[in-house]
Design an enzyme around this catalytic site. Structure first.
Site, PDB file in Angstrom:
ATOM      1  N   ARG A   1       0.843  -1.308   0.181  1.00 29.12           N
ATOM      2  CA  ARG A   1       0.235   0.117   0.264  1.00 29.12           C
ATOM      3  C   ARG A   1       1.051   1.417  -0.173  1.00 29.12           C
ATOM      4  O   ARG A   1       2.019   1.469   0.210  1.00 29.12           O
ATOM      5  CB  ARG A   1      -1.063  -0.192   1.386  1.00 29.12           C
ATOM      6  CG  ARG A   1      -0.706  -0.509   2.400  1.00 29.12           C
ATOM      7  CD  ARG A   1       0.275  -0.527   3.031  1.00 29.12           C
ATOM      8  NE  ARG A   1       0.596   0.987   3.792  1.00 29.12           N
ATOM      9  CZ  ARG A   1       1.108   1.948   3.460  1.00 29.12           C
ATOM     10  NH1 ARG A   1       2.549   1.931   3.414  1.00 29.12           N
ATOM     11  NH2 ARG A   1       1.118   3.153   4.323  1.00 29.12           N
ATOM     12  N   GLY A   2      -0.379   2.073  -0.716  1.00 31.76           N
ATOM     13  CA  GLY A   2       0.779   2.988  -0.821  1.00 31.76           C
ATOM     14  C   GLY A   2       1.441   3.896  -1.717  1.00 31.76           C
ATOM     15  O   GLY A   2       1.225   3.293  -2.952  1.00 31.76           O
ATOM     16  N   ALA A   3       0.907   4.858  -2.142  1.00 28.79           N
ATOM     17  CA  ALA A   3      -0.056   5.133  -3.522  1.00 28.79           C
ATOM     18  C   ALA A   3       1.655   4.630  -4.951  1.00 28.79           C
ATOM     19  O   ALA A   3       1.784   4.305  -5.802  1.00 28.79           O
ATOM     20  CB  ALA A   3      -0.111   6.274  -4.194  1.00 28.79           C
TER      21      ALA A   3
ATOM     22  N   ARG B   1      -7.558  -0.448  -7.466  1.00 30.33           N
ATOM     23  CA  ARG B   1      -7.356   0.063  -6.547  1.00 30.33           C
ATOM     24  C   ARG B   1      -7.610   1.506  -6.646  1.00 30.33           C
ATOM     25  O   ARG B   1      -6.935   2.085  -7.640  1.00 30.33           O
ATOM     26  CB  ARG B   1      -6.477   0.488  -5.204  1.00 30.33           C
ATOM     27  CG  ARG B   1      -6.165  -0.259  -4.313  1.00 30.33           C
ATOM     28  CD  ARG B   1      -5.749  -0.188  -3.174  1.00 30.33           C
ATOM     29  NE  ARG B   1      -6.094   0.960  -2.480  1.00 30.33           N
ATOM     30  CZ  ARG B   1      -6.145   0.753  -0.992  1.00 30.33           C
ATOM     31  NH1 ARG B   1      -4.274   0.846  -0.844  1.00 30.33           N
ATOM     32  NH2 ARG B   1      -6.481   2.012  -0.069  1.00 30.33           N
TER      33      ARG B   1
ATOM     34  N   GLN C   1      -2.355   2.396   9.850  1.00 27.81           N
ATOM     35  CA  GLN C   1      -1.224   2.375   9.370  1.00 27.81           C
ATOM     36  C   GLN C   1       0.247   3.430  10.354  1.00 27.81           C
ATOM     37  O   GLN C   1       1.129   3.209   9.917  1.00 27.81           O
ATOM     38  CB  GLN C   1      -1.074   3.033   7.674  1.00 27.81           C
ATOM     39  CG  GLN C   1      -2.072   1.954   7.108  1.00 27.81           C
ATOM     40  CD  GLN C   1      -3.274   2.921   7.172  1.00 27.81           C
ATOM     41  OE1 GLN C   1      -3.954   2.696   7.683  1.00 27.81           O
ATOM     42  NE2 GLN C   1      -3.423   2.853   5.719  1.00 27.81           N
TER      43      GLN C   1
ATOM     44  N   ASP D   1      -2.137  10.160  -2.494  1.00 29.90           N
ATOM     45  CA  ASP D   1      -2.435   9.424  -3.441  1.00 29.90           C
ATOM     46  C   ASP D   1      -2.664  10.256  -4.679  1.00 29.90           C
ATOM     47  O   ASP D   1      -2.658   9.158  -5.704  1.00 29.90           O
ATOM     48  CB  ASP D   1      -3.271   8.685  -3.137  1.00 29.90           C
ATOM     49  CG  ASP D   1      -2.958   7.359  -1.929  1.00 29.90           C
ATOM     50  OD1 ASP D   1      -2.891   6.868  -1.496  1.00 29.90           O
ATOM     51  OD2 ASP D   1      -2.941   8.252  -0.376  1.00 29.90           O
TER      52      ASP D   1
ATOM     53  N   ASN E   1      -5.833  12.594   0.319  1.00 35.75           N
ATOM     54  CA  ASN E   1      -4.970  11.440   0.603  1.00 35.75           C
ATOM     55  C   ASN E   1      -5.400  11.158   1.688  1.00 35.75           C
ATOM     56  O   ASN E   1      -6.899  11.162   2.086  1.00 35.75           O
ATOM     57  CB  ASN E   1      -4.214  12.370   1.787  1.00 35.75           C
ATOM     58  CG  ASN E   1      -2.653  11.301   2.200  1.00 35.75           C
ATOM     59  OD1 ASN E   1      -1.889  10.434   2.081  1.00 35.75           O
ATOM     60  ND2 ASN E   1      -2.671  11.374   3.663  1.00 35.75           N
ATOM     61  N   LYS E   2      -4.964  10.006   2.782  1.00 30.70           N
ATOM     62  CA  LYS E   2      -5.842   8.618   3.729  1.00 30.70           C
ATOM     63  C   LYS E   2      -7.425   9.713   4.697  1.00 30.70           C
ATOM     64  O   LYS E   2      -6.740  10.741   4.942  1.00 30.70           O
ATOM     65  CB  LYS E   2      -5.017   8.392   4.316  1.00 30.70           C
ATOM     66  CG  LYS E   2      -5.210   7.275   5.890  1.00 30.70           C
ATOM     67  CD  LYS E   2      -5.936   6.140   5.459  1.00 30.70           C
ATOM     68  CE  LYS E   2      -5.264   5.321   4.353  1.00 30.70           C
ATOM     69  NZ  LYS E   2      -6.032   4.381   3.596  1.00 30.70           N
TER      70      LYS E   2
END
Length: 356
Positions: free
Chosen positions: A51-53, A88, A199, A240, A250-251
């Site tokens: 995970r993470g762009a 995703r 996270q 992201d 973002n998150k």
């Protein structure tokens, strides 16, 4: 970066298999997993083993190479590219990497196609690693400036995990922190727990501990009072997808941090490689926001007294939950964008100066 003193990257190709660190097992177990097929890569992205762009982009690139390794028929490769993009929706790096791989592989009809695919995937990952290192060097200047004014420990607040585990190496938001630490500047990181998948607690604090950087986990909603008390010198988050007008996706929870920072005159920076910039979508409201399984909210996972990983229900059984994974912070609340080419205003004009 390091885990138990040994240097790792988040993804690499070895013995016909793509190796990843399974991030769903961290921080309690460190497991290296092999991806053998494009379906394995798609699943790793979907269930957030990666995970993470930037890392999603790197995994998608290697996923394309696995598709070629599995069946180099053009129709299969094209179908695989579409399935990867669908895995995703929010992180723009995924589509960017798949499109770049397809462009490289288009029209190739030779026994060299696998080598070409693997070389391009590795180049995408190597490029991201260098970008993240440069993001760190550019962001270091901001931390240095704060330290030179105060000669005190610099307190930095982060959200989610924009560390090396979200990229190939160095991270985005953490890269300036790692560079500052290596230069001897005293830093302390307030780590947002980052519900619902935690996270921050599970990944950011974990990797900072491995680099011996002082950090403290806080509940997501504690950032505001820390800013009011003057205990936060700056915020750095990842992203992201950042639009060409400077809006930042973002998150979930990032927007609230930006509002609190704005209200308390705390600088709010966003760190990103250029692969995370979406030059096509013009307004934040048009960014596709991923809605994930509500079980991520209603259940938590942890280690019990017998060192067994256990998932438990924390909500009433009849309750419903909405699990939006991202939010959008308008450019007006962003102090600056830290990129591999330098620091720019969060605006069309600022980004155009860096990326002509």
């Amino acid at each position: 970066m390091r885990i138990e003193g040994k240097e790792y990257k988040t993804i690499w190709y070895e013995d016909n298999v793509v190796k990843i660190i399974d991030q769903t097992k961290l921080p309690h177990q460190f497991i290296i997993k092999g991806l053998k097929t494009v379906k394995d890569a798609i699943n790793a992205i979907k269930v957030m083993e990666v995970r993470g762009a930037p890392l999603i982009g790197g995994t998608a690139a290697y996923g394309m190479a696995l598709a070629v390794q599995e069946n180099n028929d053009p129709d299969f490769i094209k179908k695989s590219s579409e399935e990867l993009i669908e895995s995703r929706p929010t992180a723009i790096n995924l589509k960017w990497a798949v499109d770049r791989m397809m462009k490289k592989l288009s029209g190739i009809n030779s026994d060299q196609i696998l080598d070409i695919a693997l070389n391009e995937a590795k180049e995408i990952c190597d490029e991201d690693e260098k970008f993240c290192e440069n993001i760190g060097l550019n962001g270091l200047k901001i931390i240095e400036e704060i330290y030179n004014k105060t000669k005190k420990k610099v307190n930095i607040l982060t959200h989610c995990n924009a560390g090396w585990l979200a990229t190939i190496n160095w991270g985005t938001a953490t890269s300036p922190i790692y560079h500052a630490h290596q230069k001897g500047i005293p830093v302390h990181v307030w780590v947002d727990e980052t519900r619902p998948r935690n996270q921050g607690a599970n990944l950011t604090s974990y990797e900072l501990n491995e680099e011996n950087i002082p950090n403290t986990i806080i509940a997501d909603n504690a950032g505001g009072i820390l800013m009011q008390r003057g205990d936060v010198d700056m915020c750095i988050v990842g992203t992201d997808r950042t639009l060409s007008n400077g809006d930042v996706c973002n998150k979930i929870g990032t927007y609230l941090k930006a509002l609190a920072a704005h209200d308390n005159n705390v600088p709010f920076y966003v760190a990103l490689p250029s692969s995370t910039i979406d030059w096509e979508i013009k307004e934040g409201k048009d960014i596709p926001i991923e809605e994930r399984n509500s079980e991520e909210l209603s259940h938590v996972e942890g280690m019990d007294e017998n060192n067994k990983i256990k998932k438990v229900l924390i909500y009433p059984k009849k309750s419903k939950a909405l699990n939006l994974a991202f939010d959008v912070t308008p450019a007006k609340y962003v102090t600056g964008l830290i990129t591999e080419k330098g620091i720019s205003e969060a605006s069309s004009e600022g980004l155009k100066k860096l990326f002509k």
